[in-house]
Design a protein around this motif. Structure first.
Motif, PDB file in Angstrom:
ATOM      1  N   GLY A 268      -1.625 -21.845  17.142  1.00  0.00           N
ATOM      2  CA  GLY A 268      -2.899 -20.813  17.180  1.00  0.00           C
ATOM      3  C   GLY A 268      -3.708 -20.848  18.355  1.00  0.00           C
ATOM      4  O   GLY A 268      -4.233 -20.247  18.917  1.00  0.00           O
ATOM      5  N   VAL A 269      -3.814 -22.127  18.974  1.00  0.00           N
ATOM      6  CA  VAL A 269      -4.567 -22.158  20.475  1.00  0.00           C
ATOM      7  C   VAL A 269      -3.978 -21.151  21.528  1.00  0.00           C
ATOM      8  O   VAL A 269      -4.619 -20.573  21.983  1.00  0.00           O
ATOM      9  CB  VAL A 269      -4.782 -23.642  20.657  1.00  0.00           C
ATOM     10  N   GLY A 270      -2.601 -21.702  21.763  1.00  0.00           N
ATOM     11  CA  GLY A 270      -1.567 -20.595  22.458  1.00  0.00           C
ATOM     12  C   GLY A 270      -1.929 -19.194  22.070  1.00  0.00           C
ATOM     13  O   GLY A 270      -2.201 -18.279  23.068  1.00  0.00           O
ATOM     14  N   ALA A 271      -1.823 -18.689  20.989  1.00  0.00           N
ATOM     15  CA  ALA A 271      -1.999 -17.498  20.369  1.00  0.00           C
ATOM     16  C   ALA A 271      -3.583 -16.993  20.793  1.00  0.00           C
ATOM     17  O   ALA A 271      -3.801 -15.669  21.151  1.00  0.00           O
ATOM     18  CB  ALA A 271      -1.782 -17.298  19.029  1.00  0.00           C
ATOM     19  N   LEU A 272      -4.618 -17.814  20.538  1.00  0.00           N
ATOM     20  CA  LEU A 272      -5.722 -17.260  20.780  1.00  0.00           C
ATOM     21  C   LEU A 272      -6.096 -17.072  22.246  1.00  0.00           C
ATOM     22  O   LEU A 272      -6.708 -16.118  22.811  1.00  0.00           O
ATOM     23  CB  LEU A 272      -6.914 -18.387  20.359  1.00  0.00           C
ATOM     24  N   ALA A 273      -5.467 -17.764  23.121  1.00  0.00           N
ATOM     25  CA  ALA A 273      -5.657 -17.761  24.485  1.00  0.00           C
ATOM     26  C   ALA A 273      -5.163 -16.330  24.963  1.00  0.00           C
ATOM     27  O   ALA A 273      -5.658 -15.653  25.820  1.00  0.00           O
ATOM     28  CB  ALA A 273      -5.151 -18.855  25.223  1.00  0.00           C
ATOM     29  N   ALA A 274      -3.987 -15.859  24.428  1.00  0.00           N
ATOM     30  CA  ALA A 274      -3.351 -14.778  24.746  1.00  0.00           C
ATOM     31  C   ALA A 274      -4.319 -13.734  24.259  1.00  0.00           C
ATOM     32  O   ALA A 274      -4.366 -12.400  24.892  1.00  0.00           O
ATOM     33  CB  ALA A 274      -2.050 -14.739  24.064  1.00  0.00           C
ATOM     34  N   ALA A 275      -4.761 -13.772  23.221  1.00  0.00           N
ATOM     35  CA  ALA A 275      -5.707 -12.695  22.409  1.00  0.00           C
ATOM     36  C   ALA A 275      -6.840 -12.544  23.369  1.00  0.00           C
ATOM     37  O   ALA A 275      -7.197 -11.362  23.660  1.00  0.00           O
ATOM     38  CB  ALA A 275      -5.994 -12.945  21.032  1.00  0.00           C
ATOM     39  N   LEU A 276      -7.370 -13.456  23.836  1.00  0.00           N
ATOM     40  CA  LEU A 276      -8.581 -13.561  24.701  1.00  0.00           C
ATOM     41  C   LEU A 276      -8.186 -12.849  25.893  1.00  0.00           C
ATOM     42  O   LEU A 276      -9.160 -12.037  26.451  1.00  0.00           O
ATOM     43  CB  LEU A 276      -9.403 -14.748  24.761  1.00  0.00           C
ATOM     44  N   TYR A 277      -7.100 -13.230  26.497  1.00  0.00           N
ATOM     45  CA  TYR A 277      -6.754 -12.495  27.751  1.00  0.00           C
ATOM     46  C   TYR A 277      -6.566 -11.129  27.652  1.00  0.00           C
ATOM     47  O   TYR A 277      -6.969 -10.292  28.586  1.00  0.00           O
ATOM     48  CB  TYR A 277      -5.442 -13.385  28.275  1.00  0.00           C
ATOM     49  N   LEU A 278      -5.747 -10.720  26.618  1.00  0.00           N
ATOM     50  CA  LEU A 278      -5.736  -9.158  26.455  1.00  0.00           C
ATOM     51  C   LEU A 278      -7.141  -8.333  26.190  1.00  0.00           C
ATOM     52  O   LEU A 278      -7.233  -7.433  26.693  1.00  0.00           O
ATOM     53  CB  LEU A 278      -4.925  -9.007  25.423  1.00  0.00           C
ATOM     54  N   ALA A 279      -8.058  -9.222  25.435  1.00  0.00           N
ATOM     55  CA  ALA A 279      -9.258  -8.757  25.297  1.00  0.00           C
ATOM     56  C   ALA A 279      -9.979  -8.264  26.538  1.00  0.00           C
ATOM     57  O   ALA A 279     -11.055  -7.556  26.781  1.00  0.00           O
ATOM     58  CB  ALA A 279     -10.301  -9.319  24.113  1.00  0.00           C
ATOM     59  N   SER A 280      -9.945  -9.224  27.442  1.00  0.00           N
ATOM     60  CA  SER A 280     -10.649  -9.018  28.632  1.00  0.00           C
ATOM     61  C   SER A 280     -10.179  -8.087  29.692  1.00  0.00           C
ATOM     62  O   SER A 280     -10.656  -7.884  30.782  1.00  0.00           O
ATOM     63  CB  SER A 280     -10.596 -10.501  29.521  1.00  0.00           C
ATOM     64  N   ARG A 281      -8.673  -7.565  29.398  1.00  0.00           N
ATOM     65  CA  ARG A 281      -8.149  -6.672  30.332  1.00  0.00           C
ATOM     66  C   ARG A 281      -9.043  -5.225  30.159  1.00  0.00           C
ATOM     67  O   ARG A 281      -9.497  -4.820  29.013  1.00  0.00           O
ATOM     68  CB  ARG A 281      -6.667  -6.504  29.738  1.00  0.00           C
ATOM     69  N   SER A 282      -9.138  -4.386  31.117  1.00  0.00           N
ATOM     70  CA  SER A 282      -9.648  -3.097  31.012  1.00  0.00           C
ATOM     71  C   SER A 282      -8.942  -1.961  31.180  1.00  0.00           C
ATOM     72  O   SER A 282      -9.339  -0.834  30.986  1.00  0.00           O
ATOM     73  CB  SER A 282     -10.667  -3.038  32.162  1.00  0.00           C
ATOM     74  N   THR A 283      -7.482  -2.281  31.223  1.00  0.00           N
ATOM     75  CA  THR A 283      -6.379  -1.000  31.190  1.00  0.00           C
ATOM     76  C   THR A 283      -5.223  -1.601  30.605  1.00  0.00           C
ATOM     77  O   THR A 283      -5.041  -2.967  30.322  1.00  0.00           O
ATOM     78  CB  THR A 283      -6.072  -0.966  32.605  1.00  0.00           C
ATOM     79  N   VAL A 284      -4.395  -0.632  29.962  1.00  0.00           N
ATOM     80  CA  VAL A 284      -3.302  -0.779  29.581  1.00  0.00           C
ATOM     81  C   VAL A 284      -2.138  -0.941  30.327  1.00  0.00           C
ATOM     82  O   VAL A 284      -0.967  -1.508  30.155  1.00  0.00           O
ATOM     83  CB  VAL A 284      -2.797   0.098  28.375  1.00  0.00           C
ATOM     84  N   LEU A 285      -2.306  -0.780  31.544  1.00  0.00           N
ATOM     85  CA  LEU A 285      -1.234  -0.732  32.526  1.00  0.00           C
ATOM     86  C   LEU A 285      -0.762  -2.239  32.853  1.00  0.00           C
ATOM     87  O   LEU A 285      -1.538  -2.840  32.923  1.00  0.00           O
ATOM     88  CB  LEU A 285      -1.710  -0.295  33.866  1.00  0.00           C
ATOM     89  N   GLY A 286       0.608  -2.444  32.636  1.00  0.00           N
ATOM     90  CA  GLY A 286       1.074  -3.793  32.955  1.00  0.00           C
ATOM     91  C   GLY A 286       1.605  -4.493  31.639  1.00  0.00           C
ATOM     92  O   GLY A 286       2.157  -5.411  31.680  1.00  0.00           O
TER      93      GLY A 286
END
Length: 434
Positions: A268-286
């Protein structure tokens, strides 16, 4: 400013209610999932029965989710979710009563898990389709999806750890009861939402015609098809890691229920880190490139975990697998929600649920059979190799998929068109990501 961008979807009242209700309810969900796995292994001492119970809770989604996706394009989604959440609450109450009275047996757990699988097969496509109605600006949808993933995995840190402690102190029945009570939060949140009525559409297709047209649409467009196929493979091959976790906790790492809670929490810690990273992105590119990398990274993490006999090393590898699993699933959801036609959204979300939830029961059954034949570590290692192969294959196909998605991104303003009225060329210079 960075924090404000990370939480921008919480500006919408309906999404705030959803986020809070889900947060409480999902703690209970994770508690029940860990407690149920421990209970089954304690009752049977059999990896095979762990696979059967996992299979029974997930196989309904394979058949129901596509039809539920069709109906999600027609139903009142909030009413649907109120009904499904009530049904899931009653299932948790039944488990709590049976366990507290000492009458529970694996033959009772299987049909109760089957009921929950039917409920989830309806609930998850409706919930995914409902998400878009909670945010007013389309550009905030990726953030909303990522924040939803973050709450799923943030609660994954609390639920399994609490479950491990409660099992050791009081037994599994308290975990089931607390899960039942947690549904009250999400029911209140849904009831308190202000949702505009869905506009009337044109003449409706018959359900089977709607299903066929949704399948033709999804599998006739290569980007959607390839994302769904990779997601299905990842779900199939990653399930042994989850299903066999009690075996690793007890028989490989020689721990107790607390160890199981730590292992699940590390994921869950790893998954949470990934989710927060995606939430911080401003674009779907990449995101297309990251989907392939996530599948390959997940496979490598599973191979390493299968070889580990040290709790610290195992926890580190589960951080990696949790990160990669969530990165791939949430990025796939975001891309699908971005490129799908609005009138096909429910159907594509139904197929998305079928890909990750419908293939999971086959993965659970595969876990039990492989573990009985070659042992739990070898079963997880074999599945990790298959997951790596899927990620590499997707990465090789990615350049062709980018060319198909660019015109959609141009229409949405995500990338610029060459000039008004001129069709975008595959030679357009944009960042080399999907």
């Amino acid at each position: 400013m960075r924090l404000q961008a990370l939480a921008r979807s919480l500006a919408y009242r309906n999404y705030r209610l959803f986020f809070a209700g889900q947060g409480i309810s999902l703690i209970g969900t994770w508690m029940q999932q860990v407690a149920l796995g421990w209970l089954v292994y304690d009752l049977t001492d059999s990896p095979f029965w762990l696979g059967v119970v996992g299979f029974s809770g997930q196989i309904p989604g394979f058949f129901i989710a596509p039809l539920a996706g069709v109906m999600s394009d027609r139903w009142n989604l909030r009413t649907t979710l109120l009904v499904t959440q009530c049904a899931a609450m009653f299932q948790a109450v039944a488990l709590a009563v049976l366990d507290a009275t000492g009458t529970i047996a694996v033959w009772q757990i299987v049909p109760l898990n089957l009921v929950l699988g039917i409920v989830n097969g309806i609930d998850i496509p409706a919930r995914q389709a409902f998400l878009v109605h909670m945010v007013e600006r389309k550009e905030d949808l990726p953030n909303a999806i990522a924040l939803n993933s973050s709450i799923v995995n943030g609660t994954r840190l609390i639920g399994p750890a609490a479950s491990g402690l409660l099992i050791a102190l009081t037994g599994e029945s308290v975990c089931f009861l607390l899960n039942a009570l947690s549904y009250l939060a999400v029911l209140w949140a849904l009831w308190a939402m202000r949702v505009a009525p869905r506009p009337a559409g044109g003449p409706r297709e018959h359900v089977w015609q709607g299903l066929r047209s949704g399948l033709r649409y999804a599998f006739g467009f290569a980007p959607i098809r390839e994302i769904l196929l990779l997601l299905a493979l990842v779900s199939l091959t990653a399930m042994p890691l989850s299903v066999l976790m009690p075996v690793f906790a007890q028989s490989i790492l020689h721990g107790g229920p607390e160890t199981l809670g730590y292992l699940t929490g590390a994921t869950g810690v790893g998954a949470l880190a990934a989710a927060l990273y995606l939430a911080s992105r401003s674009t779907v590119l990449g995101l297309g490139r990251q989907i392939g990398l996530a599948a390959a990274g997940l496979g490598l993490g599973m191979i390493g975990f299968s070889l580990s006999r040290h709790i610290g090393f195992s926890l580190g590898l589960l951080l990696l697998t949790g990160y990669c699993m969530m990165l791939g699933m949430a990025a796939s959801n975001t891309l699908l929600q971005t490129i799908v036609d609005e009138d096909k959204r429910g159907r594509v979300m139904g197929l998305y649920v079928t890909a990750f939830m419908g293939m999971a029961p086959l993965g659970s059954l595969l876990a039990g059979l492989l573990a009985d034949a070659v042992g739990a570590p070898a079963a997880v290692g074999i599945c990790g190799l298959l997951c790596c192969a899927g990620g590499v294959t997707f990465a090789l196909r990615l350049p062709a998929l980018r060319d198909l998605v660019r015109p959609i991104y141009a229409r949405m303003g995500i990338i610029p068109e060459i000039a008004t009225g001129i069709q975008i060329s595959t030679q357009l210079r944009v960042p080399p990501e999907q």
